[in-house]
Design a protein around this motif. Sequence first.
Motif, mmCIF file in Angstrom:
data_model
loop_
_atom_site.group_PDB
_atom_site.id
_atom_site.type_symbol
_atom_site.label_atom_id
_atom_site.label_comp_id
_atom_site.label_asym_id
_atom_site.label_seq_id
_atom_site.Cartn_x
_atom_site.Cartn_y
_atom_site.Cartn_z
ATOM 1 N N GLN A 71 0.821 -1.145 0.145
ATOM 2 C CA GLN A 71 -0.039 0.142 0.129
ATOM 3 C C GLN A 71 0.764 1.188 0.111
ATOM 4 O OE1 GLN A 71 -2.582 -0.645 3.411
ATOM 5 N NE2 GLN A 71 -1.043 0.121 4.871
ATOM 6 N N ALA A 72 2.127 1.124 0.475
ATOM 7 C CA ALA A 72 2.889 2.337 0.536
ATOM 8 C C ALA A 72 3.896 2.105 -0.648
ATOM 9 C CB ALA A 72 3.821 2.352 1.859
ATOM 10 N N GLY A 73 3.734 2.716 -1.981
ATOM 11 C CA GLY A 73 4.631 2.754 -3.061
ATOM 12 C C GLY A 73 4.245 3.495 -4.170
ATOM 13 N N ARG A 74 4.845 3.067 -5.122
ATOM 14 C CA ARG A 74 4.790 3.914 -6.547
ATOM 15 C C ARG A 74 3.523 4.575 -7.088
ATOM 16 N NH1 ARG A 74 8.863 -0.251 -9.140
ATOM 17 N NH2 ARG A 74 7.166 -1.523 -7.939
ATOM 18 N N TYR A 75 2.320 3.790 -6.651
ATOM 19 C CA TYR A 75 1.366 4.247 -7.423
ATOM 20 C C TYR A 75 0.598 5.742 -6.745
ATOM 21 C CZ TYR A 75 -1.475 2.996 -3.170
ATOM 22 O OH TYR A 75 -1.736 2.871 -1.742
ATOM 23 N N LEU A 76 1.747 6.099 -5.419
ATOM 24 C CA LEU A 76 1.234 7.279 -4.656
ATOM 25 C C LEU A 76 1.967 8.403 -5.374
ATOM 26 C CD1 LEU A 76 1.178 6.062 -1.156
ATOM 27 C CD2 LEU A 76 -0.889 6.786 -2.340
ATOM 28 N N PRO A 77 1.567 9.407 -5.901
ATOM 29 C CA PRO A 77 2.175 10.645 -6.058
ATOM 30 C C PRO A 77 3.188 11.165 -5.339
ATOM 31 C CG PRO A 77 -0.102 11.125 -6.363
ATOM 32 C CD PRO A 77 -0.012 9.614 -5.854
ATOM 33 N N GLU A 78 2.626 11.293 -3.811
ATOM 34 C CA GLU A 78 3.691 11.689 -2.894
ATOM 35 C C GLU A 78 4.689 10.678 -2.483
ATOM 36 O OE1 GLU A 78 0.613 10.855 -2.567
ATOM 37 O OE2 GLU A 78 -0.308 10.147 -0.761
ATOM 38 N N TYR A 79 4.696 9.642 -2.794
ATOM 39 C CA TYR A 79 5.702 8.451 -2.840
ATOM 40 C C TYR A 79 6.587 8.816 -3.857
ATOM 41 C CZ TYR A 79 8.521 4.500 -2.990
ATOM 42 O OH TYR A 79 9.640 3.322 -3.111
ATOM 43 N N ARG A 80 6.471 8.878 -4.872
ATOM 44 C CA ARG A 80 7.129 9.187 -6.128
ATOM 45 C C ARG A 80 7.990 10.375 -6.137
ATOM 46 N NH1 ARG A 80 2.417 7.438 -9.342
ATOM 47 N NH2 ARG A 80 2.080 9.618 -9.885
ATOM 48 N N LYS A 81 7.393 11.387 -5.453
ATOM 49 C CA LYS A 81 8.024 12.783 -5.313
ATOM 50 C C LYS A 81 9.158 12.540 -4.191
ATOM 51 C CE LYS A 81 6.995 17.423 -4.463
ATOM 52 N NZ LYS A 81 6.103 18.300 -3.410
ATOM 53 N N LEU A 82 8.823 11.722 -3.171
ATOM 54 C CA LEU A 82 10.037 11.417 -2.398
ATOM 55 C C LEU A 82 11.280 10.782 -3.025
ATOM 56 C CD1 LEU A 82 10.121 12.348 0.659
ATOM 57 C CD2 LEU A 82 9.594 10.146 1.376
ATOM 58 N N ARG A 83 10.721 9.731 -3.952
ATOM 59 C CA ARG A 83 11.835 8.926 -4.541
ATOM 60 C C ARG A 83 12.680 9.591 -5.373
ATOM 61 N NH1 ARG A 83 14.068 5.307 -5.442
ATOM 62 N NH2 ARG A 83 13.344 3.590 -6.628
ATOM 63 N N GLU A 84 12.027 10.969 -5.938
ATOM 64 C CA GLU A 84 12.961 11.789 -6.724
ATOM 65 C C GLU A 84 14.342 12.121 -5.990
ATOM 66 O OE1 GLU A 84 10.866 14.993 -8.417
ATOM 67 O OE2 GLU A 84 9.150 13.792 -9.249
ATOM 68 N N LYS A 85 14.074 12.558 -4.749
ATOM 69 C CA LYS A 85 15.311 13.015 -3.766
ATOM 70 C C LYS A 85 15.948 11.635 -3.229
ATOM 71 C CE LYS A 85 13.594 15.698 -0.894
ATOM 72 N NZ LYS A 85 12.925 17.097 0.069
ATOM 73 N N TYR A 86 15.417 10.582 -2.987
ATOM 74 C CA TYR A 86 16.023 9.733 -1.907
ATOM 75 C C TYR A 86 16.031 8.228 -2.758
ATOM 76 C CZ TYR A 86 15.481 13.019 1.765
ATOM 77 O OH TYR A 86 15.279 14.082 2.477
#
Length: 315
Positions: free
Chosen positions: A21-36
């Motif tokens: 449930q916590a993963g790439r379909y979430l825009p807020e997750y994808r945003k964090l992944r751009e940084k980390y």
Amino acid sequence: MFLDALRNQNQLRPPVWLMRQAGRYLPEYRKLREKYSLRDLFFTPELAAEVTLMPIVRFGFDAAILFSDITVTAESLGLSLDFSEGPKLADWVTPSNLHQLILMPEKLAPMIETLHLLKKDLQVPLIGFCGAPFTVATYFVGGLEKAISWMRTSPESFLLFLEKIADATILYIQMQEKAEVNAIQIFDSWANHLTPEEFLIYSLPFVQRFVNAVSCPSIFFMRNVSPYIDKIPCAVSIDESFCLKKARKMTQHPLQGNLSADLLFEPLDVVKSKTLSVLEDMKEDPGFIFNLGHGIKPNTPLDAVYTLVDTIRCI
Ligand code: CP3
């Protein structure tokens, strides 16, 4: 509701959470992944806690699952993990370097710190998890085929390898329990590639040991679990290859599942009607937890997830 369902005592609507449930379909997750990097997210407690909470904040799921991975136990066996394209080790484990694995449970401290952070203000139960040794081994040797080949050519050393993974994993789930997780999900995702005889040697005994090692409830997941449902000593996660109603006739343990993750790409009225049909199959079952059959896929539309959750809340 989630904890009551794990005791077969839920009198309200079924609780719902989704695997991955916590993963790439979430825009807020994808945003964090751009940084980390993924590794940074897993091993930085503040970041892992933030990602764990994302789906709870957005959808109000009835349980949170620690944002981590089944392969993190590699680090507690002295192996170094790289997540740049899925989990990979710097050096694969082979029969000849197996003796070099040494237990270093302190390497798992960041994940435990994440659990402590989460427990401070989480309003829903917290699920910890681990991989079962066979599935974890497939990632430590460089693939399913290599693991199966080692298992069939040198069963004694393969079993020794699984024992080492199991020792590290038992320490890990006991650390999770001490950090007050409310349940442990055990993933043996690839155990469906074992023959029934091999399942009884390389999967089930470890699952039994893990279940016995903690006092909180456990939930078991593998693909195509149907031939083994009656043998699983804890709650069972059922994928879309089997019917929950039939599963209910085969075990008294709580059941979790089993909407196909692919259905979330269908129009919203289809998502709603398929969700209702899973609910109908398990109507008034006090030990039912709504989930997908397997993990939610990266490009799943958010609207489909809102529809699923609303449908369950409104019954
Ligand atoms: O459910 C959750 O939200 C908690 C997080 C979680 C992850 N991995 C995070 C992750 C859980 C429960 C897992 C378990 C896991 N990891 C399993 C068992 C469940 C299953 O799906 O069968 C397995 C087999 C793995 C191994 C793994 N991790 C693979 C094969 C990959 C690469 C493929 C992929 O899905 O990207 C991962 C990476 C991984 N683990 C991601 C996440 C969110 C990808 C994230 C990203 O690239 O940003």
